[in-house]
Write an enzyme that holds these catalytic residues in place. Structure first.
Site, PDB file in Angstrom:
ATOM      1  N   ASP A  72     -18.186  20.322 -24.655  1.00 37.29           N
ATOM      2  CA  ASP A  72     -17.372  21.442 -25.133  1.00 37.29           C
ATOM      3  C   ASP A  72     -17.059  21.269 -26.612  1.00 37.29           C
ATOM      4  O   ASP A  72     -16.547  20.235 -27.031  1.00 37.29           O
ATOM      5  CB  ASP A  72     -16.068  21.500 -24.323  1.00 37.29           C
ATOM      6  CG  ASP A  72     -15.172  22.646 -24.746  1.00 37.29           C
ATOM      7  OD1 ASP A  72     -15.262  23.718 -24.111  1.00 37.29           O
ATOM      8  OD2 ASP A  72     -14.386  22.487 -25.699  1.00 37.29           O
ATOM      9  N   TYR A  95     -13.535  23.559 -34.431  1.00 35.36           N
ATOM     10  CA  TYR A  95     -13.505  22.095 -34.427  1.00 35.36           C
ATOM     11  C   TYR A  95     -14.273  21.523 -35.614  1.00 35.36           C
ATOM     12  O   TYR A  95     -14.126  20.347 -35.938  1.00 35.36           O
ATOM     13  CB  TYR A  95     -14.105  21.533 -33.136  1.00 35.36           C
ATOM     14  CG  TYR A  95     -13.406  21.917 -31.866  1.00 35.36           C
ATOM     15  CD1 TYR A  95     -12.195  22.616 -31.860  1.00 35.36           C
ATOM     16  CD2 TYR A  95     -13.968  21.587 -30.629  1.00 35.36           C
ATOM     17  CE1 TYR A  95     -11.570  22.964 -30.683  1.00 35.36           C
ATOM     18  CE2 TYR A  95     -13.338  21.936 -29.445  1.00 35.36           C
ATOM     19  CZ  TYR A  95     -12.156  22.632 -29.474  1.00 35.36           C
ATOM     20  OH  TYR A  95     -11.545  22.977 -28.294  1.00 35.36           O
ATOM     21  N   HIS A 111     -12.039  32.173 -28.568  1.00 37.43           N
ATOM     22  CA  HIS A 111     -11.196  30.982 -28.584  1.00 37.43           C
ATOM     23  C   HIS A 111      -9.719  31.296 -28.331  1.00 37.43           C
ATOM     24  O   HIS A 111      -9.036  30.568 -27.600  1.00 37.43           O
ATOM     25  CB  HIS A 111     -11.362  30.235 -29.913  1.00 37.43           C
ATOM     26  CG  HIS A 111     -11.001  28.789 -29.839  1.00 37.43           C
ATOM     27  ND1 HIS A 111     -11.490  27.845 -30.722  1.00 37.43           N
ATOM     28  CD2 HIS A 111     -10.211  28.099 -28.983  1.00 37.43           C
ATOM     29  CE1 HIS A 111     -11.003  26.650 -30.409  1.00 37.43           C
ATOM     30  NE2 HIS A 111     -10.218  26.784 -29.368  1.00 37.43           N
ATOM     31  N   LYS A 153     -17.001  28.119 -28.965  1.00 37.52           N
ATOM     32  CA  LYS A 153     -16.014  29.199 -29.049  1.00 37.52           C
ATOM     33  C   LYS A 153     -15.994  29.727 -30.482  1.00 37.52           C
ATOM     34  O   LYS A 153     -16.330  28.995 -31.414  1.00 37.52           O
ATOM     35  CB  LYS A 153     -14.618  28.673 -28.688  1.00 37.52           C
ATOM     36  CG  LYS A 153     -14.583  27.728 -27.492  1.00 37.52           C
ATOM     37  CD  LYS A 153     -13.220  27.093 -27.310  1.00 37.52           C
ATOM     38  CE  LYS A 153     -13.263  25.947 -26.345  1.00 37.52           C
ATOM     39  NZ  LYS A 153     -13.849  24.714 -26.931  1.00 37.52           N
TER      40      LYS A 153
END
Length: 279
Positions: free
Chosen positions: A50, A55, A113, A80
């Site tokens: 994931d 990120y 997200h 996401k």
């Protein structure tokens, strides 16, 4: 408890795609850290990774996938996208950018997200996801951090995500939301499944179950997730902890142990409010 051949059980998403119940979370790893962690996890036996645009480690995640030597079709990759892409065409732009960073031809699951309801464009973003699924760029589509009201707006538009990834742990079981997911055939994914810096692992119910089964407290909590059909995505860059986190499919908690863990729910849990927070 130790297992030589580690592999997670799977749940079936609406439409038939199989999703491993244990995944590797990668926030807040940077690219270099993510590459090492993903390679290690996949070689241990993980088949679910994931990540997210926000990120800033998709490049590293993709490198780890290539370095691991595991066939791409065996790996379930989730990413996401952020609120600036909340439109039909924006979803495609976001997906193509993630695919380029990951070095992949498709992702298995693409999520919105955060709903960002003040912007009020997540319905259009989800319509864009469906077009991406039809085009074969993603295998499954879903949302993350959506509350009941956000999901209802999708339902009212005739739209149903295959997954909702939410903050969930024994202290934050999100029962109303999980029940709604089950009614609509949505799979629940748990982020921060071991709690966010709390004392969950020290709780008497967790400690007693760990001693009874010869496992760690973290394994007990992760077993609590998967035993009720949830998908957990704990983050760890440590290979031994990765191994332990995945090794929760060879024992079962009793009904009494599950109930004791359920009783750890906090009446007013601290949650990031998806009506106000988002990126």
């Amino acid at each position: 408890m130790t297992s030589k051949n580690l592999r997670a059980d799977t749940v079936t998403l609406a439409g038939g795609v199989q999703l491993p119940q244990m995944g590797l979370g990668t926030w807040p790893l940077n690219d270099d850290e993510a590459a090492v962690a993903v390679k290690s996890a996949l070689q241990i036996g993980y088949r679910h990774v994931d990540t997210a645009e926000n990120y800033r480690n998709e490049v590293g995640v993709g490198q780890g996938i290539r370095d691991a030597g595991v066939a791409r079709e065996e790996i379930f990759v989730t990413t996401k996208f952020n609120k600036e892409w909340h439109s039909v065409e924006g979803a495609r732009t976001a997906c193509e950018a993630s695919l380029k960073r990951l070095g992949l031809d498709y992702v298995d699951l693409l999520l919105i997200h955060w709903p960002n309801p003040a912007q009020d464009r997540y319905v259009q973003a989800f319509e864009g996801l469906l077009k991406l699924r039809d085009a074969g760029l993603v295998r499954a589509v879903g949302v993350s951090n959506f509350k009941v009201a956000h999901l209802q707006k999708l339902f009212d538009a005739g739209l149903t995500p295959q997954v909702n990834q939410i903050e969930l742990s024994p202290t934050r079981p999100r029962k109303e939301l999980v029940a709604l997911h089950r009614v609509h055939g949505i799979v629940t994914e748990s982020w921060s499944p071991l709690d966010r810096g709390g004392d969950l692992l020290k709780a008497d119910a967790i400690q007693k179950a760990a001693a009874a089964h010869g496992v760690t407290p973290a394994q007990v909590v992760l077993r609590w997730h998967v035993q009720q059909g949830l998908v957990a995505i704990p983050k760890s860059a440590d290979p031994e902890r990765q191994r332990l986190n995945l090794d929760v499919f060879g024992f079962a908690l009793s009904a009494a142990e599950m109930a004791a863990i359920d009783a750890l729910e906090q009446p007013e849990p601290k949650l990031l409010d998806a009506d106000r927070f988002g990126h």
